[in-house]
Enzyme design. Structure first.
Site, PDB file in Angstrom:
ATOM      1  N   LYS A  80     -26.889 -72.097-163.352  1.00 44.09           N
ATOM      2  CA  LYS A  80     -28.165 -71.390-163.571  1.00 44.09           C
ATOM      3  C   LYS A  80     -27.946 -69.876-163.519  1.00 44.09           C
ATOM      4  O   LYS A  80     -28.561 -69.126-164.269  1.00 44.09           O
ATOM      5  CB  LYS A  80     -29.202 -71.823-162.526  1.00 44.09           C
ATOM      6  CG  LYS A  80     -29.652 -73.265-162.623  1.00 44.09           C
ATOM      7  CD  LYS A  80     -30.399 -73.596-163.902  1.00 44.09           C
ATOM      8  CE  LYS A  80     -31.774 -72.980-163.964  1.00 44.09           C
ATOM      9  NZ  LYS A  80     -32.495 -73.398-165.196  1.00 44.09           N
ATOM     10  N   TYR A  96     -24.567 -76.624-159.824  1.00 40.15           N
ATOM     11  CA  TYR A  96     -25.895 -76.428-160.420  1.00 40.15           C
ATOM     12  C   TYR A  96     -26.302 -74.961-160.361  1.00 40.15           C
ATOM     13  O   TYR A  96     -26.642 -74.343-161.382  1.00 40.15           O
ATOM     14  CB  TYR A  96     -26.937 -77.305-159.702  1.00 40.15           C
ATOM     15  CG  TYR A  96     -28.368 -76.882-159.989  1.00 40.15           C
ATOM     16  CD1 TYR A  96     -28.936 -77.075-161.244  1.00 40.15           C
ATOM     17  CD2 TYR A  96     -29.153 -76.268-159.004  1.00 40.15           C
ATOM     18  CE1 TYR A  96     -30.235 -76.671-161.520  1.00 40.15           C
ATOM     19  CE2 TYR A  96     -30.458 -75.868-159.268  1.00 40.15           C
ATOM     20  CZ  TYR A  96     -31.000 -76.065-160.524  1.00 40.15           C
ATOM     21  OH  TYR A  96     -32.279 -75.659-160.802  1.00 40.15           O
ATOM     22  N   THR A 153     -33.989 -70.207-160.739  1.00 40.90           N
ATOM     23  CA  THR A 153     -34.200 -70.807-159.421  1.00 40.90           C
ATOM     24  C   THR A 153     -33.783 -69.875-158.293  1.00 40.90           C
ATOM     25  O   THR A 153     -32.889 -69.039-158.482  1.00 40.90           O
ATOM     26  CB  THR A 153     -33.388 -72.127-159.327  1.00 40.90           C
ATOM     27  OG1 THR A 153     -33.267 -72.525-157.969  1.00 40.90           O
ATOM     28  CG2 THR A 153     -31.971 -71.970-159.864  1.00 40.90           C
ATOM     29  N   ASP A 154     -34.396 -70.073-157.142  1.00 37.61           N
ATOM     30  CA  ASP A 154     -33.998 -69.276-155.951  1.00 37.61           C
ATOM     31  C   ASP A 154     -32.564 -69.610-155.512  1.00 37.61           C
ATOM     32  O   ASP A 154     -31.952 -68.864-154.748  1.00 37.61           O
ATOM     33  CB  ASP A 154     -34.975 -69.488-154.785  1.00 37.61           C
ATOM     34  CG  ASP A 154     -35.113 -70.936-154.310  1.00 37.61           C
ATOM     35  OD1 ASP A 154     -34.470 -71.847-154.879  1.00 37.61           O
ATOM     36  OD2 ASP A 154     -35.876 -71.163-153.341  1.00 37.61           O
ATOM     37  N   GLU A 155     -32.007 -70.728-156.041  1.00 33.94           N
ATOM     38  CA  GLU A 155     -30.669 -71.147-155.604  1.00 33.94           C
ATOM     39  C   GLU A 155     -29.580 -70.203-156.101  1.00 33.94           C
ATOM     40  O   GLU A 155     -28.466 -70.218-155.590  1.00 33.94           O
ATOM     41  CB  GLU A 155     -30.406 -72.594-156.044  1.00 33.94           C
ATOM     42  CG  GLU A 155     -31.504 -73.514-155.555  1.00 33.94           C
ATOM     43  CD  GLU A 155     -31.176 -74.988-155.576  1.00 33.94           C
ATOM     44  OE1 GLU A 155     -30.004 -75.343-155.637  1.00 33.94           O
ATOM     45  OE2 GLU A 155     -32.143 -75.778-155.529  1.00 33.94           O
TER      46      GLU A 155
END
Ligand code: NAD
Ligand code: TYD
Length: 337
Positions: free
Chosen positions: A155, A151, A126-128
């Site tokens: 990741k 979260y 994810t871009d997060e």
């Protein structure tokens, strides 16, 4: 690459990917391996249940014996890992599940892939993982990872393990970092399906803080195409960003949903902000574009298709918005005012 194990294939993006791959490649078999948590739904796979090239196995990616058995029994050559606890707000309320599934579960899949010498392990990230990105910067694949929520930290941890297996054991891995997806089968705890279904039901749309946080909302099938391209043309050990490179403030997204549904702006309710809320994510996707990928949907097109799908598929989301969902909703939003 012919026999794919899709971990987490009963969730939102995973199920869209399963349909996409079965339709695109008529010589691929797809084995979905999914625990069926609250977010995993067999209804999402209804369209392919009778396809002889499709199988479903209920299982936990943290269970090494079950993963090994599925891989051996179905002669799997590649694992694509969508399985995760994916909601930032739930990860803030109860961080244990993200650590267990997202980190330990990914490790189990990697270990089986290494032991059985699979052709490919692909991690859906994810871009997060880049953390909050102030404008006008954009994240490139080589940038440092500075995750700020349980979260996104889980990741990022999973990604580090994937890369370690590439360097240490020579496991053939690739990774994609997608921006926010929207589209069919999106569980209505996430902002776009939550706002859309609330608006249909004339329930307030809870905007965190000032609503000026920005996200790159991409249509889920554009993301699936990007993953497919990386699976077939990506370089081993590499990471590829996947997004539209256009960011929209949440308040503007909410206004557009209300306009599409002909609902009044008075349904918007500003509530207490998310702890540690990342103000902006923004990707630079030049590396994926160099492989020939283009996002096919603008934000407006993606949002309109998504809203229309939710209007036409009340039978899918209305049963979800009951039971456990209502308990979660009360816990999450009552405290926010
Ligand atoms: P989702 O929450 O809709 O689905 C997750 C799926 O994983 C569910 O089917 C669930 O049952 C399954 N699962 C959870 N724990 C499991 C376990 N221990 N063993 C087996 N299966 C398990 O998630 P999504 O939005 O489809 O996201 C899929 C992947 O894409 C995730 O890895 C997520 O981090 C990543 N991602 C999501 C977005 C997004 O906007 N939704 C953006 C970028 C990346
Ligand atoms: P979300 O869909 O949870 O995705 P993520 O946090 O992983 O990007 O949220 C998208 C944006 O919408 C994010 O900035 C948080 C915000 N948001 C709200 O304002 N209200 C809500 O009720 C939710 C769930 C999210």
């Amino acid at each position: 690459m012919r026999h794919l194990l899709i971990a987490g294939g009963a969730g939102f993006i995973g199920s869209n990917f399963v349909h996409y791959m079965l339709e695109k490649y008529d010589d691929y078999t797809i084995i979905v391996f999914d625990k069926l948590t609250y977010a995993g739904r067999l209804e999402n796979l209804e369209r392919c249940r009778s396809n002889p090239r499709f199988r479903f196995i209920q299982g936990d990616i943290c269970d090494m014996a079950a993963v090994r058995e599925a891989v051996q029994r179905h002669d799997i050559d590649s694992i694509i890992n969508f399985a995760a606890e994916t909601h930032v707000d739930r990860s803030i309320m109860e961080p244990d599940a993200v650590v267990t599934t997202n980190i330990n579960g990914t490790w189990v899949l990697l270990e089986v892939a290494r032991e059985l010498k699979l052709e490919r392990f692909h991690q859906i990230s994810t871009d997060e993982v880049y953390g909050a990105i102030p404008a006008p910067s954009r994240s490139k694949e080589g940038d440092p990872l500075e995750p700020r929520s349980p979260y996104s930290a889980s990741k990022a941890g999973a990604e580090h393990l994937v890369y370690a297996y590439f360097i240490t054991y020579g496991l053939p891995v690739t990774t994609t970092r997608g921006s926010n997806n929207i589209g069919p089968f999106h569980y209505p705890e996430k902002a776009v399906p939550l706002f859309t279904t609330n608006a249909i039901e004339n329930i307030p749309l809870p905007i965190y803080g000032d609503g000026l946080q920005m996200r790159d909302y991409q249509y889920v099938l554009d993301h699936c195409e990007g993953i497919d391209l990386v699976l077939h043309k990506g370089a081993l050990g590499e990471v590829y960003n996947v997004g539209t490179e256009v960011e929209t403030p949440n308040i503007e997204m909410a206004h557009k949903i209300l306009d599409l549904l002909g609902k009044p702006r008075s349904l918007i309710q500003h509530v207490v902000d998310r702890a540690g809320h990342d103000r902006r994510y923004a990707l630079d996707c030049a590396k994926l574009r160099a492989l020939g990928w283009r996002s096919q949907h603008s934000f407006d097109q993606a949002l309109e298709k998504t809203v229309r799908w939710f209007v036409a598929n009340e039978g899918w989301w209305r049963p979800i918005k009951s039971g456990e969902y209502l308990d979660y909703y009360r816990k999450q939003y009552e405290e926010r005012g």
